[in-house]
Motif scaffolding. Structure first.
Motif, PDB file in Angstrom:
ATOM      1  N   ALA A   1       8.424 -34.113 -34.215  1.00 50.18           N
ATOM      2  CA  ALA A   1       8.800 -35.510 -33.977  1.00 50.18           C
ATOM      3  C   ALA A   1       8.159 -36.077 -32.720  1.00 50.18           C
ATOM      4  O   ALA A   1       8.240 -37.290 -32.485  1.00 50.18           O
ATOM      5  N   SER A   2       7.513 -35.240 -31.930  1.00 46.71           N
ATOM      6  CA  SER A   2       6.936 -35.686 -30.664  1.00 46.71           C
ATOM      7  C   SER A   2       5.546 -36.279 -30.871  1.00 46.71           C
ATOM      8  O   SER A   2       4.776 -35.833 -31.734  1.00 46.71           O
ATOM      9  N   LEU A   3       5.215 -37.280 -30.061  1.00 49.53           N
ATOM     10  CA  LEU A   3       3.860 -37.837 -30.075  1.00 49.53           C
ATOM     11  C   LEU A   3       2.858 -36.871 -29.478  1.00 49.53           C
ATOM     12  O   LEU A   3       1.644 -37.069 -29.610  1.00 49.53           O
ATOM     13  N   GLU A   4       3.328 -35.832 -28.784  1.00 54.43           N
ATOM     14  CA  GLU A   4       2.454 -34.830 -28.172  1.00 54.43           C
ATOM     15  C   GLU A   4       2.591 -33.487 -28.898  1.00 54.43           C
ATOM     16  O   GLU A   4       2.486 -32.426 -28.282  1.00 54.43           O
ATOM     17  N   ALA A   5       2.789 -33.531 -30.206  1.00 52.51           N
ATOM     18  CA  ALA A   5       3.087 -32.314 -30.960  1.00 52.51           C
ATOM     19  C   ALA A   5       1.979 -31.265 -30.846  1.00 52.51           C
ATOM     20  O   ALA A   5       2.261 -30.072 -30.689  1.00 52.51           O
ATOM     21  N   THR A   6       0.712 -31.681 -30.909  1.00 51.18           N
ATOM     22  CA  THR A   6      -0.396 -30.718 -30.880  1.00 51.18           C
ATOM     23  C   THR A   6      -0.404 -29.948 -29.566  1.00 51.18           C
ATOM     24  O   THR A   6      -0.543 -28.715 -29.545  1.00 51.18           O
ATOM     25  N   ARG A   7      -0.245 -30.667 -28.468  1.00 48.73           N
ATOM     26  CA  ARG A   7      -0.246 -29.987 -27.169  1.00 48.73           C
ATOM     27  C   ARG A   7       0.978 -29.097 -27.007  1.00 48.73           C
ATOM     28  O   ARG A   7       0.882 -27.990 -26.461  1.00 48.73           O
ATOM     29  N   LEU A   8       2.116 -29.561 -27.471  1.00 51.78           N
ATOM     30  CA  LEU A   8       3.330 -28.759 -27.338  1.00 51.78           C
ATOM     31  C   LEU A   8       3.244 -27.483 -28.167  1.00 51.78           C
ATOM     32  O   LEU A   8       3.745 -26.429 -27.750  1.00 51.78           O
ATOM     33  N   ARG A   9       2.637 -27.559 -29.335  1.00 50.27           N
ATOM     34  CA  ARG A   9       2.476 -26.339 -30.145  1.00 50.27           C
ATOM     35  C   ARG A   9       1.635 -25.312 -29.399  1.00 50.27           C
ATOM     36  O   ARG A   9       1.933 -24.106 -29.407  1.00 50.27           O
ATOM     37  N   LEU A  10       0.550 -25.774 -28.765  1.00 51.20           N
ATOM     38  CA  LEU A  10      -0.279 -24.859 -27.984  1.00 51.20           C
ATOM     39  C   LEU A  10       0.512 -24.286 -26.807  1.00 51.20           C
ATOM     40  O   LEU A  10       0.421 -23.092 -26.499  1.00 51.20           O
ATOM     41  N   LEU A  11       1.315 -25.123 -26.166  1.00 48.28           N
ATOM     42  CA  LEU A  11       2.075 -24.671 -25.006  1.00 48.28           C
ATOM     43  C   LEU A  11       3.083 -23.593 -25.376  1.00 48.28           C
ATOM     44  O   LEU A  11       3.169 -22.552 -24.702  1.00 48.28           O
ATOM     45  N   VAL A  12       3.877 -23.803 -26.443  1.00 47.68           N
ATOM     46  CA  VAL A  12       4.886 -22.792 -26.785  1.00 47.68           C
ATOM     47  C   VAL A  12       4.225 -21.516 -27.308  1.00 47.68           C
ATOM     48  O   VAL A  12       4.736 -20.413 -27.089  1.00 47.68           O
ATOM     49  N   ALA A  13       3.069 -21.656 -27.978  1.00 45.75           N
ATOM     50  CA  ALA A  13       2.359 -20.461 -28.441  1.00 45.75           C
ATOM     51  C   ALA A  13       1.838 -19.657 -27.256  1.00 45.75           C
ATOM     52  O   ALA A  13       1.937 -18.416 -27.230  1.00 45.75           O
TER      53      ALA A  13
ATOM     54  N   ARG B   1      12.686 -23.054 -25.871  1.00 43.38           N
ATOM     55  CA  ARG B   1      13.767 -24.038 -25.721  1.00 43.38           C
ATOM     56  C   ARG B   1      13.777 -24.610 -24.307  1.00 43.38           C
ATOM     57  O   ARG B   1      13.966 -25.806 -24.107  1.00 43.38           O
ATOM     58  N   ARG B   2      13.581 -23.746 -23.321  1.00 41.85           N
ATOM     59  CA  ARG B   2      13.553 -24.211 -21.932  1.00 41.85           C
ATOM     60  C   ARG B   2      12.413 -25.195 -21.719  1.00 41.85           C
ATOM     61  O   ARG B   2      12.558 -26.209 -21.031  1.00 41.85           O
ATOM     62  N   LEU B   3      11.268 -24.894 -22.320  1.00 43.29           N
ATOM     63  CA  LEU B   3      10.130 -25.811 -22.238  1.00 43.29           C
ATOM     64  C   LEU B   3      10.446 -27.155 -22.874  1.00 43.29           C
ATOM     65  O   LEU B   3      10.217 -28.220 -22.281  1.00 43.29           O
ATOM     66  N   LEU B   4      10.938 -27.120 -24.103  1.00 43.82           N
ATOM     67  CA  LEU B   4      11.158 -28.348 -24.854  1.00 43.82           C
ATOM     68  C   LEU B   4      12.276 -29.188 -24.248  1.00 43.82           C
ATOM     69  O   LEU B   4      12.220 -30.425 -24.291  1.00 43.82           O
TER      70      LEU B   4
ATOM     71  N   CYS C   1       4.106 -14.100 -31.554  1.00 42.04           N
ATOM     72  CA  CYS C   1       5.538 -14.321 -31.653  1.00 42.04           C
ATOM     73  C   CYS C   1       5.855 -15.747 -31.223  1.00 42.04           C
ATOM     74  O   CYS C   1       4.992 -16.474 -30.711  1.00 42.04           O
ATOM     75  N   HIS C   2       7.098 -16.138 -31.442  1.00 40.93           N
ATOM     76  CA  HIS C   2       7.626 -17.389 -30.900  1.00 40.93           C
ATOM     77  C   HIS C   2       8.896 -17.015 -30.159  1.00 40.93           C
ATOM     78  O   HIS C   2       9.877 -16.574 -30.776  1.00 40.93           O
ATOM     79  N   ASP C   3       8.860 -17.139 -28.841  1.00 43.43           N
ATOM     80  CA  ASP C   3       9.995 -16.794 -28.001  1.00 43.43           C
ATOM     81  C   ASP C   3      10.903 -18.019 -27.913  1.00 43.43           C
ATOM     82  O   ASP C   3      10.579 -19.003 -27.252  1.00 43.43           O
ATOM     83  N   LEU C   4      12.053 -17.946 -28.578  1.00 45.61           N
ATOM     84  CA  LEU C   4      12.927 -19.111 -28.673  1.00 45.61           C
ATOM     85  C   LEU C   4      13.552 -19.478 -27.333  1.00 45.61           C
ATOM     86  O   LEU C   4      13.748 -20.662 -27.038  1.00 45.61           O
ATOM     87  N   ARG C   5      13.868 -18.492 -26.507  1.00 47.94           N
ATOM     88  CA  ARG C   5      14.469 -18.802 -25.209  1.00 47.94           C
ATOM     89  C   ARG C   5      13.485 -19.557 -24.320  1.00 47.94           C
ATOM     90  O   ARG C   5      13.807 -20.610 -23.758  1.00 47.94           O
ATOM     91  N   LEU C   6      12.269 -19.030 -24.193  1.00 46.14           N
ATOM     92  CA  LEU C   6      11.268 -19.690 -23.366  1.00 46.14           C
ATOM     93  C   LEU C   6      10.905 -21.060 -23.933  1.00 46.14           C
ATOM     94  O   LEU C   6      10.754 -22.033 -23.184  1.00 46.14           O
TER      95      LEU C   6
ATOM     96  N   THR D   1      -0.600 -26.931 -14.777  1.00 51.22           N
ATOM     97  CA  THR D   1      -1.706 -26.886 -15.737  1.00 51.22           C
ATOM     98  C   THR D   1      -2.561 -25.655 -15.501  1.00 51.22           C
ATOM     99  O   THR D   1      -3.082 -25.054 -16.455  1.00 51.22           O
ATOM    100  N   GLY D   2      -2.710 -25.239 -14.241  1.00 58.69           N
ATOM    101  CA  GLY D   2      -3.396 -23.985 -13.963  1.00 58.69           C
ATOM    102  C   GLY D   2      -2.688 -22.809 -14.606  1.00 58.69           C
ATOM    103  O   GLY D   2      -3.330 -21.891 -15.136  1.00 58.69           O
ATOM    104  N   ALA D   3      -1.350 -22.821 -14.573  1.00 63.68           N
ATOM    105  CA  ALA D   3      -0.588 -21.763 -15.231  1.00 63.68           C
ATOM    106  C   ALA D   3      -0.807 -21.786 -16.741  1.00 63.68           C
ATOM    107  O   ALA D   3      -0.858 -20.724 -17.389  1.00 63.68           O
ATOM    108  N   GLU D   4      -0.962 -22.978 -17.318  1.00 58.07           N
ATOM    109  CA  GLU D   4      -1.232 -23.081 -18.756  1.00 58.07           C
ATOM    110  C   GLU D   4      -2.602 -22.521 -19.096  1.00 58.07           C
ATOM    111  O   GLU D   4      -2.763 -21.820 -20.106  1.00 58.07           O
ATOM    112  N   TRP D   5      -3.599 -22.816 -18.255  1.00 60.73           N
ATOM    113  CA  TRP D   5      -4.933 -22.229 -18.484  1.00 60.73           C
ATOM    114  C   TRP D   5      -4.846 -20.714 -18.439  1.00 60.73           C
ATOM    115  O   TRP D   5      -5.423 -20.018 -19.294  1.00 60.73           O
ATOM    116  N   ALA D   6      -4.143 -20.173 -17.443  1.00 63.28           N
ATOM    117  CA  ALA D   6      -4.045 -18.725 -17.304  1.00 63.28           C
ATOM    118  C   ALA D   6      -3.321 -18.102 -18.492  1.00 63.28           C
ATOM    119  O   ALA D   6      -3.686 -17.013 -18.960  1.00 63.28           O
TER     120      ALA D   6
END
Length: 545
Positions: free
Chosen positions: A133-145, A73-76, A66-71, A453-458
């Protein structure tokens, strides 16, 4: 991957938007629709997983992505690499006001407020454009996923629940507290303990739950203390200390995990905590109820697997130091992290004389120790591991300058003077006060980059693991296959058929390795696990310290 966007409409209808087309589905028919589409492996896009997913799970429908729009949006909105102006437009203010659903029963609609009928297709397009539009698009896609997958896991764990033996829990309470008391009364053994405290302090009317009353009574007895913490009381030589410490322990058990807790949080043989993904600024989870993130040792014996099933308990050793090695690219520290004990690896590399020295130095670097033995170790290890120690030091300096810092995948810290401590700041009173705040914020940002970053790994770990467990389990619904029932920062618990225990343990370990490769591709970092296969959670081995 097809994105299927769901928006709530008045009149118990749901708008479905996909590939430029739109149609409506009756709310009652939504589980059937989602179940039919799920084999096509779509990504479901909705405003809040906590609103949409529980009713689907209750109907026996499980989704993979899924893509949680609320979470998201808060991230972005906080991500330094995202242009915030791209998140503006129609309904943007409403999206910013959206809060996580807190209902524990599967309810999709809460009324006809505008927040219940936000356009998922409009917001999804806006978020995708901001990421592209972000220079960090690849990482951000992984983060929101990963963040969105975490929300799915949270709902599934609430739905499945931790297997819980009420009879074991009640027997434990009766043994320690006495029989269940009438509402508003203390259990017998707790009341007797309170009487002992009153007698030894010669205060018949004392309420031992009242801090001011207790402090006053202690002082009248010649015990000069400024607080009633256990560590303070243990330093006191007086007969009241032992019954008072016992009272505090029993009172905590009664109030936090007593009979009222069982009544509220355990049903159908399951403890059903309510998780809040990204409940803290670093991305770590919190709990909306049940106290899942501070699961007390004293009642873990009640967490017992079903007959023929087991609990597979796994935690990663020294997560944050390993994350620091990976995100900083410090190859020397990464080499020390190979194997089960990073601190011992530092000793064997000749960086420090003892394991304790290694632990003091690394924890001191991540938490800002500047004095004493820990501060001395930080200074020495900075020369040995300049990239790792330099990363947290620069994060601290940035915080002291009032700058925002970011995690490896791009989660941004709150700003100084905002809500970095999750509460509004009063204006500084003078320059010294401002300086203290900047130093405090520097300690926060120093730890934020590593803990976040530890939370991202988890998140990557449980995102991969939940799908591995689903594939492992055959054809049944979620709770008839191996499934996650508990998650705490660096620990997972899987409820699984006993015959699949070894396979589950292997999948847990492989998911941990996959998470490491996802985040630290250029520098492989080991994430060894402590794994226990037990009937009762109380028997699980504890992580290394």
């Amino acid at each position: 991957m097809t994105r299927v966007r769901l928006s709530r409409l008045p009149g118990e209808r749901v708008q479905v938007s996909e590939d430029g087309t739109t149609h409506e589905v009756a709310l009652a028919d939504l589980p059937g629709y989602v179940g039919e589409r799920e084999p096509d492996d779509p990504r479901w896009v909705w405003d809040d997983t906590a609103r949409w997913y529980p009713p689907l799970l209750a109907a026996g429908v499980r989704v993979a992505r899924c893509h949680d729009l609320r979470l998201s949006r808060r991230l972005l909105a906080r991500a330094p690499a995202v242009d915030p102006s791209l998140l503006g437009g129609d309904e943007a203010e409403l999206w910013d006001r959206l809060r996580p659903a807190t209902v524990t029963e599967p309810v999709l609609f809460s009324g006809h407020d505008a927040l219940d009928h936000l356009r998922a297709d409009v917001e999804d397009a806006r978020q995708l454009a901001a990421i592209d539009a972000s220079l960090e698009a690849t990482r951000l896609r992984l983060l929101v996923a990963a963040e969105s997958a975490g929300a799915l896991a949270a709902a599934e764990m609430t739905h499945a629940g931790v297997p819980w033996r009420v009879d074991v829990h009640e027997a434990l309470l009766t043994e320690r507290l006495g029989p269940r008391p009438p509402r508003g009364a203390r259990p017998r053994l707790l009341a007797e303990c309170a009487d002992d405290v009153r007698r030894l302090l010669d205060t018949p009317g004392l309420n031992p739950d009242s801090r001011p009353e207790l402090l006053a009574a202690l002082r009248r007895a010649g015990i000069e203390v400024t607080d009633i913490r256990a560590s303070t009381l243990r330093a006191v030589d007086h007969p009241v200390v032992e019954p008072l410490l016992r009272y505090k322990s029993l009172a905590h058990l009664f109030s936090t995990n007593g009979w009222a807790w069982i009544d509220e949080w355990v049903r159908d043989g399951r403890f059903r905590a309510v998780y809040q993904p990204a409940g803290s600024a670093t991305g770590r989870w919190s709990s909306n109820g049940g106290g899942a993130l501070s699961f007390p040792v004293q009642v873990r014996s009640a967490a017992v697997a079903d007959e023929g099933w087991v609990l597979v308990v796994a935690d990663v050793a020294q997560l944050e130091p390993r994350v620091l090695a990976g995100m900083s690219g410090d190859r020397a520290l990464a080499r020390a992290a190979r194997g089960a004990d990073l601190y011992q690896g530092m000793v064997e590399a000749g960086a420090v004389a003892t394991r304790q020295d290694a632990k003091l130095g690394l924890l001191g670097a991540m938490y800002g120790a500047t004095s004493g033995e820990s501060g001395r170790m930080v200074a020495g290890l900075t020369r040995r591991y300049p990239q790792a120690f330099g990363l947290v030091e620069e994060a601290a300096r940035a915080g002291e300058r009032g700058q925002v810092v970011r995690t490896l995948l791009g989660r941004g810290s709150p700003a100084l003077g905002g809500s970095w401590d999750e509460s509004p700041d009063a204006p500084p009173t003078d320059l010294d006060d401002l300086d203290r705040r900047r130093r405090s914020f520097g300690r926060f940002t120093r730890n934020f980059v590593v803990q976040g970053t530890g939370a991202e790994w988890a998140l990557c770990w449980i995102a991969d693991l939940r799908n591995r467990l689903w594939r492992l389990g055959g054809e049944g619904p979620l709770d008839e296959r191996p499934h996650l029932v508990f998650f705490l920062h660096d620990e997972v618990v899987v409820h699984a058929p006993a015959g699949l225990a070894d396979a589950v343990a292997a999948e847990v370990a492989e998911a941990a390795s996959t998470a490491g490769r996802l985040l630290f591709r250029e520098l492989p970092v080991d994430f060894p696990l402590n794994v226990s296969v037990v009937r009762s959670y109380a028997d699980a081995g504890k992580p290394g310290t």
